[in-house]
Design a protein around this motif. Structure first.
Motif, mmCIF file in Angstrom:
data_model
loop_
_atom_site.group_PDB
_atom_site.id
_atom_site.type_symbol
_atom_site.label_atom_id
_atom_site.label_comp_id
_atom_site.label_asym_id
_atom_site.label_seq_id
_atom_site.Cartn_x
_atom_site.Cartn_y
_atom_site.Cartn_z
ATOM 1 N N ARG A 17 0.844 -1.207 0.000
ATOM 2 C CA ARG A 17 0.000 0.000 0.000
ATOM 3 C C ARG A 17 0.875 1.252 0.000
ATOM 4 N NH1 ARG A 17 -4.912 2.167 2.365
ATOM 5 N NH2 ARG A 17 -5.175 4.040 1.131
ATOM 6 N N THR A 20 2.323 1.845 -3.379
ATOM 7 C CA THR A 20 1.300 2.387 -4.277
ATOM 8 C C THR A 20 1.126 3.885 -4.052
ATOM 9 O OG1 THR A 20 0.139 0.267 -4.299
ATOM 10 C CG2 THR A 20 -1.129 2.206 -4.956
ATOM 11 N N VAL A 21 1.125 4.295 -2.793
ATOM 12 C CA VAL A 21 0.973 5.716 -2.466
ATOM 13 C C VAL A 21 2.199 6.497 -2.938
ATOM 14 C CG1 VAL A 21 0.785 7.368 -0.556
ATOM 15 C CG2 VAL A 21 -0.597 5.293 -0.543
ATOM 16 N N ALA A 24 1.916 6.906 -6.626
ATOM 17 C CA ALA A 24 0.889 7.903 -6.940
ATOM 18 C C ALA A 24 1.427 9.313 -6.720
ATOM 19 C CB ALA A 24 -0.354 7.668 -6.088
ATOM 20 N N SER A 139 -6.407 11.346 -6.822
ATOM 21 C CA SER A 139 -7.541 10.764 -6.093
ATOM 22 C C SER A 139 -7.055 9.716 -5.092
ATOM 23 C CB SER A 139 -8.536 10.134 -7.058
ATOM 24 O OG SER A 139 -9.086 11.115 -7.890
ATOM 25 N N LYS A 140 -6.076 8.896 -5.493
ATOM 26 C CA LYS A 140 -5.507 7.901 -4.579
ATOM 27 C C LYS A 140 -4.863 8.584 -3.370
ATOM 28 C CE LYS A 140 -4.270 4.321 -7.915
ATOM 29 N NZ LYS A 140 -3.157 3.640 -8.588
ATOM 30 N N ARG A 143 -7.539 10.040 -1.053
ATOM 31 C CA ARG A 143 -8.176 8.975 -0.271
ATOM 32 C C ARG A 143 -7.247 8.508 0.847
ATOM 33 N NH1 ARG A 143 -9.751 5.901 -4.168
ATOM 34 N NH2 ARG A 143 -7.927 4.574 -4.246
#
Length: 163
Positions: A17, A20-21, A24, A139-140, A143
């Motif tokens: 995770r 992924t952040v 992004a 957007s990721k 969130r």
């Protein structure tokens, strides 16, 4: 609605995770750069926040280990964080200014035109005036920031891995 795992509820994000952040974040920075949507530097960021806070979509604070001992920088961070929280601006902290320089400078080592190093301790991402910027990576990040705030992590720390 997004269902969170136990690790996310306890504030422990998986490495996948966090990767992924971080990816992004890199995508957001590289896509905002050619549009002129990046403000670099603590003082420049403060000026931009003062003039047009509604246009700022993300604040990235960067500090390496040696920066933690810089009291003046920590005071600036505290004031910027307070302003961003007051104005509903998402905040992330990264712990690798060298990697941030690579992302923003295209490998130029984070130098200005005159050869002086860029102040990468604060980077603002602004939305272009002409369009409503809809970026899936943004957007990721939004969130992720929202979920972190729900867990009382107002300024989540992201590790930008070396490439």
């Amino acid at each position: 609605m997004y269902n969170m795992t136990f690790e996310e509820l306890s504030g422990d994000y998986s490495q996948e995770r966090m990767d992924t952040v971080a990816k992004a974040l890199e995508e957001v920075l590289t896509s905002a750069l050619p549009q002129g949507g990046i403000t670099v530097g603590v003082y420049e960021a403060a000026k931009s926040l003062n003039v047009d806070p509604d246009n700022v979509v993300l604040c990235v604070l960067a500090a390496d280990e040696e920066d933690v001992k810089d009291v003046a920088l920590q005071i600036h961070f505290t004031l910027i964080q307070a302003f961003c929280c007051e104005n509903d601006i998402n905040i992330l902290k990264v712990n690798n200014t060298r990697r941030l320089a690579q992302i923003l400078g295209g490998g130029g080592g984070g130098k200005q035109n005159g050869g002086e190093p860029l102040d990468l301790h604060c980077v603002l991402v602004t939305s272009p005036h002409s369009t409503s910027w809809k970026d899936p990576a943004l957007s990721k990040l939004s969130r992720f920031c929202r979920e972190s705030r729900c867990m009382d992590q107002w300024v989540p720390i992201i590790n930008l891995p070396e490439r």
